[in-house]
Design a protein around this motif. Structure first.
Motif, PDB file in Angstrom:
ATOM      1  N   ASN A   1      48.277  43.045  41.768  1.00 40.76           N
ATOM      2  CA  ASN A   1      47.534  43.523  42.939  1.00 40.76           C
ATOM      3  C   ASN A   1      47.123  44.992  42.846  1.00 40.76           C
ATOM      4  OD1 ASN A   1      49.915  44.904  43.410  1.00 40.76           O
ATOM      5  ND2 ASN A   1      50.607  43.509  45.017  1.00 40.76           N
TER       6      ASN A   1
ATOM      7  N   LYS B   1      48.855  47.668  43.058  1.00 42.20           N
ATOM      8  CA  LYS B   1      49.667  48.614  43.816  1.00 42.20           C
ATOM      9  C   LYS B   1      50.563  49.416  42.875  1.00 42.20           C
ATOM     10  CE  LYS B   1      49.996  46.537  48.377  1.00 42.20           C
ATOM     11  NZ  LYS B   1      48.847  45.748  48.361  1.00 42.20           N
TER      12      LYS B   1
ATOM     13  N   GLU C   1      40.393  42.117  45.116  1.00 37.29           N
ATOM     14  CA  GLU C   1      41.672  42.807  44.900  1.00 37.29           C
ATOM     15  C   GLU C   1      42.030  42.850  43.421  1.00 37.29           C
ATOM     16  OE1 GLU C   1      41.581  40.124  47.238  1.00 37.29           O
ATOM     17  OE2 GLU C   1      41.080  41.578  48.803  1.00 37.29           O
ATOM     18  N   GLN C   2      41.768  41.770  42.690  1.00 36.19           N
ATOM     19  CA  GLN C   2      42.092  41.723  41.271  1.00 36.19           C
ATOM     20  C   GLN C   2      41.227  42.687  40.451  1.00 36.19           C
ATOM     21  OE1 GLN C   2      41.533  37.399  41.086  1.00 36.19           O
ATOM     22  NE2 GLN C   2      43.563  37.264  40.169  1.00 36.19           N
TER      23      GLN C   2
ATOM     24  N   GLU D   1      39.849  45.575  41.729  1.00 36.41           N
ATOM     25  CA  GLU D   1      39.698  46.789  42.534  1.00 36.41           C
ATOM     26  C   GLU D   1      39.393  48.047  41.721  1.00 36.41           C
ATOM     27  OE1 GLU D   1      41.876  48.768  46.392  1.00 36.41           O
ATOM     28  OE2 GLU D   1      42.975  47.357  45.150  1.00 36.41           O
TER      29      GLU D   1
END
Length: 188
Positions: free
Chosen positions: A48, A50, A98-99, A101
């Motif tokens: 993700n 993060k 998201e993948q 980003e």
């Protein structure tokens, strides 16, 4: 599966923490006056994007994820996902916003990117490290804007914004390091 310990932690090392594959983006070996040495690191999730912090002590072991890369061509944004095509089989693959980003601001039609696979599933994408872009918009130069080291913002054809020297104008083609998002040079 291979394992790594505290002494093996360096920038760009891949490891699994709690079933999630990560890449080390920053690390610091700390040797306090009292007690055992440890490593503070920031890791970026392949799933993700993060960034999380973790402290590693001597004796901690991590598995190394088996990550594979496949070069595919970026096709288009369908409104829900980014679409890519396998250059060999012509199969199409969609990845969520998201993948993609971090890399999506560098996408332009027809570029080849590396799709990152973990356990057979596409989890992320990496743009080429150095790319050429045409400057779509940048402020004009003014007399006296020649001091060395000064920069101005420039919007690229992909929509990304980078800082460029004052001598670079709209319509110029430049090389950009997509990892750091920095201007490298003007293409002649």
């Amino acid at each position: 599966m291979a394992t790594i310990g505290m002494g093996d932690i360096k920038k760009n090392v891949r490891l699994i923490v709690g079933e999630v594959p990560y890449k080390v983006v920053e690390f610091q070996h700390v040797k306090p006056g009292k007690g055992a040495a440890f490593v503070r690191m920031k890791m970026k999730s392949y799933l993700n994007g993060k960034v999380v912090e973790k402290t590693v002590h001597a004796g901690d072991k991590f598995e190394v994820p088996e990550i594979t890369y496949k070069t595919m061509q970026y096709l288009y944004d369908d409104g829900d996902m980014y679409q890519f095509m396998d250059n060999d089989t012509y199969d199409q693959l969609g990845l969520s916003y998201e993948q993609c980003e971090d890399a999506s601001k560098w996408f332009k039609d027809g570029i080849n990117v590396d799709i990152i696979f973990y356990k057979g599933d596409a989890i992320s994408v990496a743009a080429p490290e150095v790319m050429e872009f045409v400057i779509a918009e940048t402020p004009p130069n003014f007399k006296g804007d020649t001091s060395s080291g000064s920069k101005k913002p420039a919007t690229l054809e992909s929509g990304a914004v980078v800082q460029v020297p004052y001598h670079v104008l709209e319509g110029d083609t430049i090389k950009v390091n997509t990892v750091d998002g920095e201007y490298l040079e003007k293409v002649k």
